[in-house]
Write a protein that holds these residues in place. Structure first.
Motif, mmCIF file in Angstrom:
data_model
loop_
_atom_site.group_PDB
_atom_site.id
_atom_site.type_symbol
_atom_site.label_atom_id
_atom_site.label_comp_id
_atom_site.label_asym_id
_atom_site.label_seq_id
_atom_site.Cartn_x
_atom_site.Cartn_y
_atom_site.Cartn_z
ATOM 1 N N MET A 1 1.783 -1.108 -3.467
ATOM 2 C CA MET A 1 1.256 -0.535 -4.678
ATOM 3 C C MET A 1 2.413 -0.276 -5.632
ATOM 4 O O MET A 1 3.478 0.172 -5.225
ATOM 5 C CB MET A 1 0.512 0.749 -4.317
ATOM 6 N N VAL A 3 3.126 1.468 -9.616
ATOM 7 C CA VAL A 3 2.559 2.316 -10.654
ATOM 8 C C VAL A 3 3.272 2.044 -11.971
ATOM 9 O O VAL A 3 4.495 1.950 -12.019
ATOM 10 C CB VAL A 3 2.710 3.816 -10.287
ATOM 11 N N ARG A 39 7.119 2.738 -6.797
ATOM 12 C CA ARG A 39 6.442 2.140 -5.636
ATOM 13 C C ARG A 39 6.241 3.194 -4.548
ATOM 14 O O ARG A 39 6.946 3.192 -3.536
ATOM 15 C CB ARG A 39 7.252 0.962 -5.108
ATOM 16 N N GLU A 42 2.172 4.107 1.006
ATOM 17 C CA GLU A 42 0.719 4.047 1.216
ATOM 18 C C GLU A 42 0.117 5.437 1.448
ATOM 19 O O GLU A 42 -1.034 5.685 1.095
ATOM 20 C CB GLU A 42 0.425 3.122 2.405
ATOM 21 N N GLU A 43 0.901 6.345 1.984
ATOM 22 C CA GLU A 43 0.405 7.708 2.235
ATOM 23 C C GLU A 43 0.089 8.459 0.938
ATOM 24 O O GLU A 43 -0.618 9.462 0.952
ATOM 25 C CB GLU A 43 1.400 8.507 3.078
ATOM 26 N N ARG A 45 -1.300 6.831 -1.745
ATOM 27 C CA ARG A 45 -2.275 6.024 -2.495
ATOM 28 C C ARG A 45 -3.427 6.853 -3.047
ATOM 29 O O ARG A 45 -3.775 6.766 -4.222
ATOM 30 C CB ARG A 45 -2.830 4.897 -1.634
ATOM 31 N N GLU A 46 -4.054 7.649 -2.209
ATOM 32 C CA GLU A 46 -5.219 8.420 -2.640
ATOM 33 C C GLU A 46 -4.857 9.345 -3.803
ATOM 34 O O GLU A 46 -5.594 9.438 -4.791
ATOM 35 C CB GLU A 46 -5.786 9.224 -1.475
ATOM 36 N N VAL A 48 -2.332 9.034 -5.954
ATOM 37 C CA VAL A 48 -1.988 8.246 -7.141
ATOM 38 C C VAL A 48 -3.247 7.706 -7.804
ATOM 39 O O VAL A 48 -3.382 7.751 -9.040
ATOM 40 C CB VAL A 48 -1.018 7.101 -6.767
ATOM 41 N N GLU A 49 -4.175 7.199 -7.017
ATOM 42 C CA GLU A 49 -5.421 6.684 -7.591
ATOM 43 C C GLU A 49 -6.218 7.799 -8.255
ATOM 44 O O GLU A 49 -6.823 7.605 -9.312
ATOM 45 C CB GLU A 49 -6.242 5.970 -6.521
ATOM 46 N N VAL A 62 -2.448 1.440 -11.713
ATOM 47 C CA VAL A 62 -2.067 1.215 -10.319
ATOM 48 C C VAL A 62 -2.280 -0.262 -10.027
ATOM 49 O O VAL A 62 -3.376 -0.779 -10.163
ATOM 50 C CB VAL A 62 -2.910 2.085 -9.357
ATOM 51 N N GLU A 64 -1.665 -3.642 -7.357
ATOM 52 C CA GLU A 64 -1.510 -4.023 -5.961
ATOM 53 C C GLU A 64 -0.372 -5.016 -5.844
ATOM 54 O O GLU A 64 -0.590 -6.209 -5.974
ATOM 55 C CB GLU A 64 -2.807 -4.618 -5.425
#
Length: 65
Positions: A1, A3, A39, A42-43, A45-46, A48-49, A62, A64
């Motif tokens: 991911m 940003v 960057r 993954e922890e 992600r929620e 940031v989204e 965001v 991929e």
């Protein structure tokens, strides 16, 4: 991911900082978003989204990558 932020769109609401403080901050002078981590892992992600969804100016993207 990955940003991306658009400082020109940012209205300084600060919702991104509340959602993902490890990734976003605000400039003291005008409240515009500062990207701390282009960057995030993954922890995060929620968070940031959520920050991107809550941004009233749609200044956060965001990707991929």
């Amino acid at each position: 991911m990955r940003v991306e932020i658009d400082e020109d769109k940012c209205c300084g609401a600060g919702s991104c900082v509340l959602s993902a403080p490890d990734v976003f901050d605000q400039r003291d002078s005008d409240g515009v978003v500062v990207l701390l981590m282009e960057r995030p892992g993954e922890e995060l992600r929620e968070a940031v989204e959520e920050a991107a969804e809550r941004c009233p100016a749609a200044a956060i993207t965001v990707l991929e990558q």
